[in-house]
Design a protein around this motif. Structure first.
Motif, PDB file in Angstrom:
ATOM      1  N   PHE A  86      -6.682 -10.808   4.458  1.00  0.00           N
ATOM      2  CA  PHE A  86      -7.771 -10.641   3.494  1.00  0.00           C
ATOM      3  C   PHE A  86      -7.332  -9.798   2.301  1.00  0.00           C
ATOM      4  CE2 PHE A  86     -11.701 -12.604   4.851  1.00  0.00           C
ATOM      5  CZ  PHE A  86     -11.344 -13.076   6.105  1.00  0.00           C
ATOM      6  N   TYR A 120     -13.381  -9.202  -0.070  1.00  0.00           N
ATOM      7  CA  TYR A 120     -13.519  -7.744  -0.042  1.00  0.00           C
ATOM      8  C   TYR A 120     -14.665  -7.325   0.885  1.00  0.00           C
ATOM      9  CZ  TYR A 120     -13.228  -3.067  -2.079  1.00  0.00           C
ATOM     10  OH  TYR A 120     -13.057  -1.731  -2.262  1.00  0.00           O
ATOM     11  N   TYR A 174      -9.127   2.715   3.171  1.00  0.00           N
ATOM     12  CA  TYR A 174      -7.897   1.970   3.448  1.00  0.00           C
ATOM     13  C   TYR A 174      -7.805   0.754   2.530  1.00  0.00           C
ATOM     14  CZ  TYR A 174      -4.639  -1.193   5.745  1.00  0.00           C
ATOM     15  OH  TYR A 174      -3.614  -2.047   6.000  1.00  0.00           O
ATOM     16  N   GLN A 203      -9.292   0.016  -0.356  1.00  0.00           N
ATOM     17  CA  GLN A 203      -9.170   0.248  -1.800  1.00  0.00           C
ATOM     18  C   GLN A 203      -7.726   0.540  -2.212  1.00  0.00           C
ATOM     19  OE1 GLN A 203     -10.422   3.781  -3.657  1.00  0.00           O
ATOM     20  NE2 GLN A 203     -11.471   2.743  -5.333  1.00  0.00           N
ATOM     21  N   PRO A 204      -7.038   1.520  -1.577  1.00  0.00           N
ATOM     22  CA  PRO A 204      -5.634   1.727  -1.970  1.00  0.00           C
ATOM     23  C   PRO A 204      -4.747   0.535  -1.649  1.00  0.00           C
ATOM     24  CG  PRO A 204      -6.481   3.638  -0.821  1.00  0.00           C
ATOM     25  CD  PRO A 204      -7.497   2.544  -0.632  1.00  0.00           C
ATOM     26  N   SER A 207      -5.408  -2.527  -1.756  1.00  0.00           N
ATOM     27  CA  SER A 207      -5.609  -3.595  -2.731  1.00  0.00           C
ATOM     28  C   SER A 207      -5.010  -3.258  -4.096  1.00  0.00           C
ATOM     29  CB  SER A 207      -7.103  -3.903  -2.871  1.00  0.00           C
ATOM     30  OG  SER A 207      -7.786  -2.776  -3.340  1.00  0.00           O
ATOM     31  N   SER A 208      -4.393  -2.079  -4.223  1.00  0.00           N
ATOM     32  CA  SER A 208      -3.838  -1.703  -5.523  1.00  0.00           C
ATOM     33  C   SER A 208      -2.562  -2.481  -5.861  1.00  0.00           C
ATOM     34  CB  SER A 208      -3.571  -0.203  -5.584  1.00  0.00           C
ATOM     35  OG  SER A 208      -2.451   0.120  -4.814  1.00  0.00           O
ATOM     36  N   TYR A 248      -2.502  -4.307  -9.139  1.00  0.00           N
ATOM     37  CA  TYR A 248      -2.083  -3.793 -10.454  1.00  0.00           C
ATOM     38  C   TYR A 248      -0.741  -4.380 -10.870  1.00  0.00           C
ATOM     39  CZ  TYR A 248      -5.880  -0.610  -9.633  1.00  0.00           C
ATOM     40  OH  TYR A 248      -7.117  -0.105  -9.374  1.00  0.00           O
ATOM     41  N   VAL A 262       0.851   2.644  -2.346  1.00  0.00           N
ATOM     42  CA  VAL A 262       0.253   1.594  -1.519  1.00  0.00           C
ATOM     43  C   VAL A 262       1.003   1.462  -0.190  1.00  0.00           C
ATOM     44  CG1 VAL A 262      -0.091  -0.901  -1.345  1.00  0.00           C
ATOM     45  CG2 VAL A 262      -0.674   0.291  -3.445  1.00  0.00           C
ATOM     46  N   PRO A 308      -4.936  -1.228 -14.602  1.00  0.00           N
ATOM     47  CA  PRO A 308      -4.359  -0.047 -13.938  1.00  0.00           C
ATOM     48  C   PRO A 308      -5.100   1.256 -14.251  1.00  0.00           C
ATOM     49  CG  PRO A 308      -2.610  -1.417 -14.790  1.00  0.00           C
ATOM     50  CD  PRO A 308      -3.906  -1.970 -15.342  1.00  0.00           C
ATOM     51  N   TYR A 327      -9.481   5.747  -7.618  1.00  0.00           N
ATOM     52  CA  TYR A 327      -8.914   6.081  -6.307  1.00  0.00           C
ATOM     53  C   TYR A 327      -9.319   7.467  -5.837  1.00  0.00           C
ATOM     54  CZ  TYR A 327      -6.309   1.874  -5.809  1.00  0.00           C
ATOM     55  OH  TYR A 327      -5.999   0.558  -5.644  1.00  0.00           O
ATOM     56  N   ARG A 366      -2.814   9.334   4.161  1.00  0.00           N
ATOM     57  CA  ARG A 366      -3.578   8.492   3.245  1.00  0.00           C
ATOM     58  C   ARG A 366      -3.865   9.233   1.938  1.00  0.00           C
ATOM     59  NH1 ARG A 366      -8.584   5.096   5.626  1.00  0.00           N
ATOM     60  NH2 ARG A 366      -7.048   4.605   7.210  1.00  0.00           N
ATOM     61  N   VAL A 423      -0.460   7.006  -5.862  1.00  0.00           N
ATOM     62  CA  VAL A 423      -1.072   5.930  -6.657  1.00  0.00           C
ATOM     63  C   VAL A 423      -1.609   6.509  -7.969  1.00  0.00           C
ATOM     64  CG1 VAL A 423      -3.044   4.362  -6.774  1.00  0.00           C
ATOM     65  CG2 VAL A 423      -1.609   4.398  -4.729  1.00  0.00           C
TER      66      VAL A 423
END
Lengths: 138, 126
Positions: free
Chosen positions: A14, A74, A85, A87-88, A90-91, A94, A124, B82, B88, B107, B114
């Motif tokens: 996903f 999402y 978990y 959100q980061p 899925s970075s 960018y 990530v 970005p 974040y 984390r 990030v």
């Protein structure tokens, strides 16, 4: 919850949908908005006309379709994995958006921006090695 | 960045993060999805739209969406998207405070790195 390979595989699948469709949607929106002039120059009286042009743009609707696909993926992943978990993780999007912007829109992407995107990828990677769920099931 | 651009980025980050947190909370109410057949997904959506947090989240994300469109009319997508990752830090704090998620040191470290990357992207504009 058990730390099963199935949970990780389902989550990664996903997240892959998320990192593909969100950037593609944003690139299509960008392509559509480039024909609307800069928001800096929009007069309050022109907003209705601009809104009409936005909702008449094929690129905007294709972008919305991609973002809706992203949104469904999402929503589904958030039913079992933590927001902090997903959100980061899925970075990665960018890096994809800069790549698509470079190749599809011909945007100039300076080296410092690529470095920044690489650093985002390192972040990530670290986040990706934490467990998807930290809260107990309701 | 001028005032309009800073305002738009603020709305994208604040309303976008707030909207995602509301939707995440709604998803926790709806429960985990195990059945991915179309009729089951329709039932899932019907359950989701009965949760008030879902509508609050959608309203906030709509606001963020139109702010994103305005920002995309000014700047390149490889810069705008970005930069919106400023969410974040807000997201991690919000998940901890609002969703009561436990965020490990590892984390937090990832989120911090990030954010460093996002800062470099922001500096690349000059």
């Amino acid at each position: 919850m058990k730390d099963s390979p199935g949970l990780h595989l389902k989550t990664y699948t996903f997240v892959l949908f998320i990192v593909l469709f969100a950037p593609l949607g944003n690139v299509l929106l960008s392509k559509g908005m480039k024909g609307m002039g800069s928001a800096k120059d929009w007069a309050p009286g022109d907003l209705f006309h601009i809104l009409f042009r936005i909702i008449s743009s094929g690129y905007i609707w294709m972008g919305i379709a991609c973002l809706l696909t992203f949104f469904v993926a999402y929503m589904l992943v958030l039913t079992w994995a933590d927001y902090s978990y997903v959100q980061p993780a899925s970075s990665f999007a960018y890096a994809v958006v800069a790549t698509l912007g470079y190749f599809l829109l011909g945007e100039a992407v300076p080296p410092l921006r690529w470095i920044g995107i690489f650093v985002i990828g390192v972040g990530v990677f670290i986040v990706g090695h934490t467990h998807p769920r930290t809260t107990e099931k309701a | 960045m001028n005032v309009l651009e800073i305002f738009l980025v603020f709305i994208i980050v604040a309303a976008g993060t707030g909207g995602e947190l509301c939707i995440s909370r709604a998803m926790k109410v709806v429960g985990e999805v195990h059945d991915f057949r179309p009729e089951a997904l329709v039932r899932f959506v019907l359950r989701a739209i009965r949760v008030a947090w879902m509508w609050i989240g959608i309203a906030m994300m709509t606001l963020a969406f139109f702010s994103l469109l305005a920002m995309l009319s000014i700047e390149n997508v490889s810069f705008v998207v970005p930069v919106t990752a400023l969410s974040y830090a807000a997201g991690a704090f919000g998940a901890m405070m609002f969703l009561h998620e436990r965020i490990s040191r590892q984390r937090w470290l990832g989120v911090f790195i990030v954010c460093v990357g996002v800062t470099l992207v922001w500096l690349s504009r000059r």
